[in-house]
Motif scaffolding. Sequence first.
Motif, mmCIF file in Angstrom:
data_model
loop_
_atom_site.group_PDB
_atom_site.id
_atom_site.type_symbol
_atom_site.label_atom_id
_atom_site.label_comp_id
_atom_site.label_asym_id
_atom_site.label_seq_id
_atom_site.Cartn_x
_atom_site.Cartn_y
_atom_site.Cartn_z
ATOM 1 N N MET A 108 -66.433 -2.729 74.025
ATOM 2 C CA MET A 108 -65.018 -3.346 73.773
ATOM 3 C C MET A 108 -65.225 -4.191 72.665
ATOM 4 O O MET A 108 -64.284 -4.401 71.869
ATOM 5 N N LYS A 109 -66.211 -4.960 72.660
ATOM 6 C CA LYS A 109 -66.175 -5.999 71.423
ATOM 7 C C LYS A 109 -65.976 -5.553 70.029
ATOM 8 O O LYS A 109 -65.084 -6.138 69.328
ATOM 9 N N PRO A 110 -66.699 -4.533 69.793
ATOM 10 C CA PRO A 110 -66.445 -3.961 68.361
ATOM 11 C C PRO A 110 -65.122 -3.332 68.171
ATOM 12 O O PRO A 110 -64.462 -3.353 67.135
ATOM 13 N N TYR A 164 -64.883 -13.317 71.143
ATOM 14 C CA TYR A 164 -64.076 -13.171 70.029
ATOM 15 C C TYR A 164 -63.002 -14.351 69.570
ATOM 16 O O TYR A 164 -62.604 -14.345 68.534
ATOM 17 N N GLY A 165 -62.699 -15.048 70.378
ATOM 18 C CA GLY A 165 -61.800 -16.195 70.108
ATOM 19 C C GLY A 165 -61.364 -16.950 71.291
ATOM 20 O O GLY A 165 -61.027 -16.349 72.349
ATOM 21 N N LEU A 189 -59.796 -3.662 65.452
ATOM 22 C CA LEU A 189 -58.385 -3.878 65.796
ATOM 23 C C LEU A 189 -58.089 -5.287 65.350
ATOM 24 O O LEU A 189 -56.705 -5.377 64.678
ATOM 25 N N ASN A 190 -58.473 -6.188 65.683
ATOM 26 C CA ASN A 190 -58.298 -7.715 65.100
ATOM 27 C C ASN A 190 -57.144 -8.144 65.707
ATOM 28 O O ASN A 190 -56.164 -8.480 64.815
ATOM 29 N N PRO A 191 -56.679 -8.119 67.018
ATOM 30 C CA PRO A 191 -55.530 -8.844 67.533
ATOM 31 C C PRO A 191 -55.467 -10.132 67.640
ATOM 32 O O PRO A 191 -56.397 -10.737 67.587
ATOM 33 N N ASP A 192 -54.147 -10.599 67.550
ATOM 34 C CA ASP A 192 -53.977 -12.189 67.627
ATOM 35 C C ASP A 192 -54.302 -12.470 69.243
ATOM 36 O O ASP A 192 -54.872 -13.626 69.242
#
Length: 311
Positions: free
Chosen positions: A68-70, A96-97, A75-78
Motif C-alpha cells: 500500500m505505501k509505495p 505518508y502524511g 499516486l501522491n494523493p493529497d
Amino acid sequence: MNSQKRILVLCGGKFAFKALQLLAAEKFLCGIGIGKGSSIISEVLEGESEKNNLAFKSFPDKKSLSEMKPWIENLNPDFIFSISFPFLISEDILSYGKEKFINFHPGPLPQYRGPMPIFEVLKNQEKNTAISVHFMDSKYDEGPIIFKETLKINEDDTYGKLAVKLSNHTAQVALNMANMAEYAKEIPSSIQESTDAYYYEKPALTDTCIKWKNMTASEIIALVNSCNPWNTGADTSFEGEQIKIITTSLFDQSHENAMPGTILVINENGTINVACSDNKQVSIEILKTDIGIITAKQFNYQGNILGKKFK
C-alpha cells in the motif's frame, strides 16, 4: 490558483459506491483501493476505474497491505479517505502524511467503535446514529474527531435499511469533507473522550441469539432488525432445529405470564404470536428454516406448533 485536491478512497465494497460516484463527479477522486471485497465488486470497481482513468488496487488480505505505501507514494494523493476499509492501517503507511488519512465511521464515536456499529445501535435501540469523520491513527476508530453528522433511526429500520441510508448520506458527507480539505487552511479536530469510549467486536452467535427467558418484546424486535439481512435474521431454535427469525413486530397484549418463547396464537393472517419475558408478545412473520425462507403460515403447516417453544 492551486489545483484541486486529489483524494484516494480506500473502501470495503458497496457501502462506498455512492461516495465514490459523487467524488468522481466532482473531480476529487484520483484512485480506489478495495480491501477484502468480493471478486464481483472488485471487478466492477476496476472496470469503472479504468474507464475513468483512475488508479485502482485490490488488497485482498492483510499481507497485501505491504504494497500500500509505495502505491500511495506513487499516486501522491493529497488525502486518503477510508470508507468501510476492513483492515487497520499501520503507522508505517500513516507516515505518508500527518492528518492525510480520514475515516468515515458509520456510527457515533467514541461510544460505538468497532466494525459493525449499525448492528450495535439497532440492537441497543438507539434513537439516532451518526457518521463520524475523524483523522486516522494506528488504532481502530480512535483518531481525533473532525465532525459528526447525526441521522435519525426509524422504528422500522433494519440493518439493511439503515446501511443504505448511511451509505447515501456518507456520499454527501465525504463531498463536504473534500470541500473542507480543498478550501480550509487547516482542518479542525478534537480528541475523543475516553470516558465515553466503547469498542464492539464483530458480533458472534451469542450476540445474534434470542434469549427468550430474559429479553423483552422490544429487545427481540430490535435484535431481529439488527440481524436483517446480514445474518439473515436473529438466531433461535425450535424442536432441535436451528431457526432464524427474519421479520417480527410487537403485539402489545398481555399473555398472562406464559413461559417466554411459547407459541400462543396462530393468527388468521398466518403470523404467530410468541410470549416474551415482559408479558408482551411478538408476532412473527418470516423465518428461515432447514427448508428455506418461509412465512409463519408455512412454518405452521410443518405440524401442530401451538403451545410449543422457541429456545
